[in-house]
Design a protein around this motif. Structure first.
Motif, PDB file in Angstrom:
ATOM      1  N   TYR A 116       0.830  -1.205   0.000  1.00  0.00           N
ATOM      2  CA  TYR A 116       0.000   0.000   0.000  1.00  0.00           C
ATOM      3  C   TYR A 116       0.866   1.257   0.000  1.00  0.00           C
ATOM      4  N   ILE A 117       2.023   1.214   0.650  1.00  0.00           N
ATOM      5  CA  ILE A 117       2.921   2.370   0.670  1.00  0.00           C
ATOM      6  C   ILE A 117       3.342   2.733  -0.752  1.00  0.00           C
ATOM      7  N   HIS A 118       3.783   1.721  -1.523  1.00  0.00           N
ATOM      8  CA  HIS A 118       4.207   1.988  -2.890  1.00  0.00           C
ATOM      9  C   HIS A 118       3.039   2.491  -3.738  1.00  0.00           C
ATOM     10  N   PHE A 119       1.866   1.901  -3.527  1.00  0.00           N
ATOM     11  CA  PHE A 119       0.679   2.352  -4.247  1.00  0.00           C
ATOM     12  C   PHE A 119       0.363   3.809  -3.901  1.00  0.00           C
ATOM     13  N   TRP A 120       0.417   4.133  -2.628  1.00  0.00           N
ATOM     14  CA  TRP A 120       0.095   5.477  -2.153  1.00  0.00           C
ATOM     15  C   TRP A 120       1.060   6.509  -2.733  1.00  0.00           C
ATOM     16  N   LEU A 121       2.353   6.208  -2.732  1.00  0.00           N
ATOM     17  CA  LEU A 121       3.338   7.114  -3.320  1.00  0.00           C
ATOM     18  C   LEU A 121       3.123   7.251  -4.821  1.00  0.00           C
ATOM     19  N   THR A 168       7.379   7.607 -13.032  1.00  0.00           N
ATOM     20  CA  THR A 168       7.717   7.210 -11.665  1.00  0.00           C
ATOM     21  C   THR A 168       6.569   6.460 -11.011  1.00  0.00           C
ATOM     22  N   ALA A 169       5.343   6.924 -11.223  1.00  0.00           N
ATOM     23  CA  ALA A 169       4.168   6.258 -10.660  1.00  0.00           C
ATOM     24  C   ALA A 169       4.061   4.823 -11.168  1.00  0.00           C
ATOM     25  N   SER A 170       4.326   4.617 -12.447  1.00  0.00           N
ATOM     26  CA  SER A 170       4.247   3.282 -13.025  1.00  0.00           C
ATOM     27  C   SER A 170       5.287   2.348 -12.415  1.00  0.00           C
ATOM     28  N   VAL A 171       6.481   2.869 -12.172  1.00  0.00           N
ATOM     29  CA  VAL A 171       7.541   2.064 -11.563  1.00  0.00           C
ATOM     30  C   VAL A 171       7.161   1.686 -10.131  1.00  0.00           C
ATOM     31  N   LEU A 172       6.643   2.640  -9.367  1.00  0.00           N
ATOM     32  CA  LEU A 172       6.241   2.357  -7.989  1.00  0.00           C
ATOM     33  C   LEU A 172       5.135   1.307  -7.934  1.00  0.00           C
ATOM     34  N   LEU A 173       4.247   1.354  -8.908  1.00  0.00           N
ATOM     35  CA  LEU A 173       3.122   0.424  -8.913  1.00  0.00           C
ATOM     36  C   LEU A 173       3.591  -1.024  -9.042  1.00  0.00           C
ATOM     37  N   THR A 174       4.671  -1.253  -9.755  1.00  0.00           N
ATOM     38  CA  THR A 174       5.169  -2.618  -9.911  1.00  0.00           C
ATOM     39  C   THR A 174       5.613  -3.222  -8.583  1.00  0.00           C
ATOM     40  N   ARG A 175       5.817  -2.387  -7.557  1.00  0.00           N
ATOM     41  CA  ARG A 175       6.250  -2.859  -6.241  1.00  0.00           C
ATOM     42  C   ARG A 175       5.094  -2.920  -5.241  1.00  0.00           C
TER      43      ARG A 175
END
Length: 412
Positions: free
Chosen positions: A14-19, A182-189
């Protein structure tokens, strides 16, 4: 399933999604400021500004059945990432076209259609993805914190875009492009805490979308919540007219537009933080109707204001009121919908939201072209108050609703 943890941010996915939501929302807000001022600068037309909203909405009208179906049939994380990368390509095209000097109104409109198409697939999938990231008891809090991420972005990004615009629209577009990537990269995590329940694969996209429509039709409180928000923002929203208000009424430049677009998020952020720590626990229906009524009153005050500070204050109250409705609607719809149908129900919800936001911008532009910007805003606020009265009569179960559902319902 991992052990339950009442701390929302103990769930790393959820942290990665939120960021990632902060980055993607910031990009969308910066795009909105740059496009609005660029179109206003090119045309000086309220209708041209409103047309931007219509072009963002039309892809929802065409592709939302397919988007909702895919959200229930494909991996939601990958689908969101693909939609974000498509938006990044549109932003990159705006950057290059503006920097090279061959930007034009038709090109802006065409790229808005493409960007709107990508958002059509992103929005319902994102809504349906959130319940997979946290345990069910934390969902309402997760929705509120997700809304706070949206509001943080909406406070900082528009104001920042307004000041950066002095260096050129292409600079704003370039930064927005980097944020979406950047958002797309974070979403993969963003790793879910539970597996996705995939919907039926044999039926057509339209058939499964119709199932979502029927579910909402049969759940009167859900229908009332979605349609109330749609009608209130459709009539009371004045986002498309902010460049006119900033330029012609408040006599500011792009920086003033950025501040006006940030103001609703100031109130909304404060409210979302409050709701994250004090979840709606009682009288949620009456509170939602009261919040929508306050939204209408604040819209009227904003329309009558000729001072920047008063306009920003009215917009901040408007944003806080809208946040109450947003959090209630988001949590209630998710909790009242089985996971295998959340993509389709989210698609219908996204279509209603698109109608209220983008189609509302077109309605504001047309009304302002007929009557002027200030009368259009005031009439919209009055219309919102009328909607509250009618919806309390037509959806009495929603008006009397005391608490949110405590568990996911079974499939019918």
């Amino acid at each position: 399933m991992p052990p339950r943890d009442d701390r929302l941010f103990a769930h790393r996915g959820y942290i990665h999604f939120w960021l990632g939501r902060i980055c993607s929302t910031s990009a969308n807000q910066m795009l909105a400021v740059a496009v609005a001022w660029q179109v206003w600068d090119l045309t000086r037309s309220a209708f041209a500004l409103g047309l931007v909203g219509l072009l963002l909405f039309l892809p929802k009208l065409v592709f939302m059945p397919l988007a909702g179906n895919l959200a229930d049939r494909l991996d939601r994380r990958r689908l969101i990432a693909s939609a974000q990368l498509a938006q990044a390509l549109c932003l990159a095209a705006l950057t290059l076209a503006t920097a090279s000097g061959w930007i034009s109104l038709p090109l802006i409109y065409a790229l808005m259609v493409l960007s709107g198409t990508a958002r059509t697939f992103e929005m319902p999938t994102t809504q349906a993805f959130v319940p997979l990231l946290v345990p069910t008891p934390l969902l309402a809090r997760a929705v509120a914190m997700g809304a706070s991420a949206h509001q943080v972005s909406t406070i900082v990004a528009p104001a920042l875009a307004g000041f950066i615009y002095v260096a050129g629209a292409q600079v704003v577009y370039a930064i927005a492009t980097a944020l979406v990537v950047t958002a797309s990269v974070l979403l993969t995590r963003a790793t879910p805490v539970r597996a996705q329940v995939f919907g039926q694969r044999g039926a057509s996209g339209w058939h499964t979308f119709v199932l979502g429509l029927r579910f909402i039709r049969d759940q009167r409180a859900v229908l009332g919540a979605i349609s109330l928000d749609m009608m209130a923002v459709l009539l009371g929203g004045a986002t498309a007219l902010l460049p006119i208000i900033a330029s012609e009424v408040l006599h500011t430049g792009p920086w003033g537009l950025g501040l006006l677009r940030s103001a609703p998020a100031l109130g909304a952020l404060a409210m979302s933080v409050w709701l994250a720590h004090h979840p709606l626990s009682g009288r949620v229906g009456p509170r939602m109707f009261g919040a929508v009524a306050l939204f209408g009153v604040a819209t009227i005050v904003f329309g009558l204001s000729s001072q920047l500070w008063l306009s920003m204050g009215a917009l901040a109250v408007l944003g806080a009121a809208d946040m109450v409705s947003m959090v209630f609607r988001g949590a209630y719809i998710q909790l009242a919908t089985p996971d295998a149908m959340r993509g389709r129900v989210g698609a219908v919800n996204s279509l209603f939201i698109g109608a209220s936001n983008q189609l509302g911008e077109f309605e504001s532009g047309v009304t302002a072209a007929w009557f002027g910007a200030v009368p259009a805003i005031v009439l919209g606020g009055v219309g919102t108050l009328l909607v509250v009265v009618l919806w309390m009569r037509w959806f009495p179960d929603l008006a009397r609703l005391d608490r949110l559902p405590e568990a996911e319902p079974p499939m019918g």
